[in-house]
Motif scaffolding. Structure first.
Motif, short mmCIF file in Angstrom:
data_model
loop_
_atom_site.label_atom_id
_atom_site.label_comp_id
_atom_site.label_asym_id
_atom_site.label_seq_id
_atom_site.Cartn_x
_atom_site.Cartn_y
_atom_site.Cartn_z
N SER A 240 19.79 12.11 60.36
CA SER A 240 19.76 11.57 58.99
C SER A 240 18.50 11.98 58.23
O SER A 240 18.48 11.97 57.00
CB SER A 240 19.88 10.05 59.01
OG SER A 240 18.73 9.46 59.60
N GLU B 263 18.78 18.27 53.47
CA GLU B 263 20.13 18.60 53.03
C GLU B 263 20.29 20.11 52.84
O GLU B 263 19.33 20.87 52.79
CB GLU B 263 20.46 17.88 51.71
CG GLU B 263 20.53 16.37 51.85
CD GLU B 263 21.56 15.93 52.88
OE1 GLU B 263 22.68 16.50 52.89
OE2 GLU B 263 21.25 15.04 53.69
N ASP B 264 21.55 20.51 52.71
CA ASP B 264 21.90 21.92 52.61
C ASP B 264 21.18 22.62 51.46
O ASP B 264 20.72 23.75 51.59
CB ASP B 264 23.43 22.04 52.42
CG ASP B 264 23.92 23.47 52.54
OD1 ASP B 264 24.08 23.94 53.67
OD2 ASP B 264 24.13 24.12 51.50
N SER B 265 21.05 21.95 50.33
CA SER B 265 20.44 22.57 49.16
C SER B 265 18.99 22.97 49.42
O SER B 265 18.53 24.02 48.96
CB SER B 265 20.52 21.62 47.96
OG SER B 265 19.87 20.40 48.25
#
Length: 532
Positions: free
Chosen positions: A489, A493-495
């Motif tokens: 968690s 993130e992907d970005s």
């Protein structure tokens, strides 16, 4: 489960990594010492028996053959050392000892049960009333491993030993024994507990393996009876699993165990598609390779040599004019890599994340390739992948009579045309953001130089993975950074990975994280492990 499967896939790659060079030596040695080829091209004076090159090439063939003849032991040691988190050397040594102990115990138990080479032969089973097919099945249960009479558990036995020893090594590498036995504490305890544990398994196997072996053979026959349809689903599934790197945990079972079929070659029963091919390659009496054995890998030649390079051309042709010069060289490089070596991920990951529909269609087209080449009885072997190098060694040099390789060349152009127009039409009609399209498109494939000099900060990568304290294990395959973390968690993130850390994408499942970095993956792994 995802994390465990990706680790298992990585462990499989350790023993598999030694096979390409062994395959090349066997392929070159067998091809240029084949009497028919030598006589056909008038090379008797150079390559004929008794010449210097004949001895060199025969030695190369023997070296390659001995590797493929001992895959069970190689897998046992490779998997144990690959999965061990600590004391990898001790795990590998313990696995080799456990492998020998297991088969020795199996042989001893078989003797107690009255099973000997004489009472497990086809002739014996025929003499007690079994029909020829059933007699052959029963006889195939038994054989030899490193000269030990045992059951034909093959590479699966090596996998069992490797997994067990790795588990024990990870659990007991720091085991403390009472003072009187302290010498056997820690790393010295690994071979002891491994031998004790494998002894129990060795006792059990002779009682259950005959039923398991017959069951696997029956399943393999059923899979074979599905013909081209079955190969379509196999090829498509393997390409889809490639997204997560999980194909490494599946295809070795078909390439190296009885799940991929069994065939008698030169008087010896051989298990697994690739093992069968290389056993036939080493046998000068074989006049045609078995397409039943090669069906688990030959289908990849069409998409790797022709399809994906054509897809790269489609992406180039649909790129914005101002970007064509930038993306042209990069796409050409990726296409050339696929054509020459059969390594496809550099080109696949240029469209996987921005246009997953194209990847899905690519998977289906690869499945069709598997089905068609199997239906046409094409039997071209493979070392690691399916580029022009393997095609030359295991197709062209072996001759069309043995391999039916001509169909790959005949179907290559139609395959390229299909890939080209399917990709081009979908890219244009759906306005897919493949390299070079749009103002915000990424017009580069990342290189080692980019990463090492300026593009990627190792500390930022570690931070994006949740920090040093979040890292459990950091590894890599050819194109992916594979990390086991405590808490996914807090992984970025992907970005962030794409925009700031120059990754092509990221997968998270369970405690496993995979970051697609292409050829940089191995470098990043080494850098992270060095400073973490």
């Amino acid at each position: 489960m995802f994390e465990k499967l990706q680790r298992l896939g990585k462990a499989f790659m350790i023993p598999i990594a030694v096979l390409p060079i062994a395959g090349l030596m066997l392929g070159i040695g067998a091809a240029f010492t084949n009497p028919l080829m030598v006589e056909t091209y008038g090379l008797t004076g150079i390559l004929g028996e008794g010449t210097f090159l004949f001895y060199v090439l025969s030695t190369m063939s023997a070296i390659g053959n001995i590797v493929f003849s001992n895959l069970p032991l190689i897998f046992a040691v490779g998997i144990a050392s690959g999965l061990a988190l600590q004391e990898k050397g001790a795990a590998g040594l313990s696995a080799s000892i456990a492998f020998l102990v297991m088969h020795t115990i199996i042989s001893t138990i078989l003797g107690f049960l009255g099973h000997t080479p004489d009472t497990t032969s086809v002739e014996y089973f025929l003499s007690i009333g079994l029909d020829p097919v059933e007699a052959a099945k029963q006889a195939n249960v038994y054989g030899y491993e490193l000269g030990i009479f045992t059951v034909r558990i093959g590479v699966l036995g090596g996998i069992i030993v490797g997994l067990l020893v790795a588990f024990l090594a990870n659990r007991y590498y720091d085991k403390k024994l009472p003072e009187a036995l302290s010498f056997f504490s820690g790393v010295r305890f690994i071979p002891i507990i491994s031998v004790l544990a494998i002894s129990i398994i060795g006792v059990i196997i002779p009682f259950i393996w005959p039923y398991i072996h017959i069951g696997i053979s029956t399943f393999s026959e059923f899979f074979g009876r599905t013909g081209p349809i079955g190969m379509f689903f196999y090829g498509t599934l393997m390409r889809l699993l490639n997204i997560f790197g999980l194909h490494h945990a599946i295809y070795p079972l078909f390439w190296y165990t009885s799940l991929g079929g069994e065939l008698e070659v030169a008087g010896k029963l051989v298990q697994g598609g690739q093992s069968i091919f290389f056993a036939q390659l080493a046998d000068p009496t074989v006049t045609q390779f078995s397409a039943e054995a090669t069906k688990y890998f030959t289908g990849g030649y069409l998409p790797m040599m022709f399809g994906l390079p054509a897809a790269a051309l489609a992406m180039y042709r649909t790129a914005d004019s101002k970007n064509k010069k930038i993306v042209g060289g990069l796409l050409f490089s990726a296409a050339l890599t696929s054509f020459i070596t059969g390594i496809t991920e550099p080109i696949e990951f240029t469209f996987l994340f921005v246009a997953p529909l194209l990847y899905g269609i690519h998977a289906v087209l690869e499945g069709i390739s598997y089905a068609v080449l199997y239906a046409l009885d094409v039997a071209v072997g493979v070392t690691f992948s399916r580029g022009i190098i393997d095609f030359t060694l295991f197709g062209l040099l072996q001759g069309n009579d043995k391999t039916n390789y001509i169909w790959i060349l005949i179907l290559g152009i139609p395959t390229a045309i299909i890939y080209y127009y399917v990709f081009k039409i979908l890219i244009v009609k759906l306005n897919l953001k493949t390299p070079g399209r749009g103002e915000d498109s990424e017009n580069k494939l990342y290189t080692k130089k980019d990463a090492l000099l300026k593009d990627i900060d190792i500390e930022e990568v570690i931070s994006a993975l949740g920090g040093r304290e979040n890292l459990v294990d950091v590894d890599a395959c050819i194109t992916r950074l594979r990390v086991t973390v405590k808490d996914t968690s807090i992984v970025a993130e992907d970005s962030i990975w794409k925009e700031q850390l120059k990754a092509k994408g990221i997968f998270k499942m369970g405690s496993g994280v995979q970051v697609v970095y292409g050829a940089l993956a191995e470098i990043l792994k080494n850098e992270i492990n060095r400073i973490k």
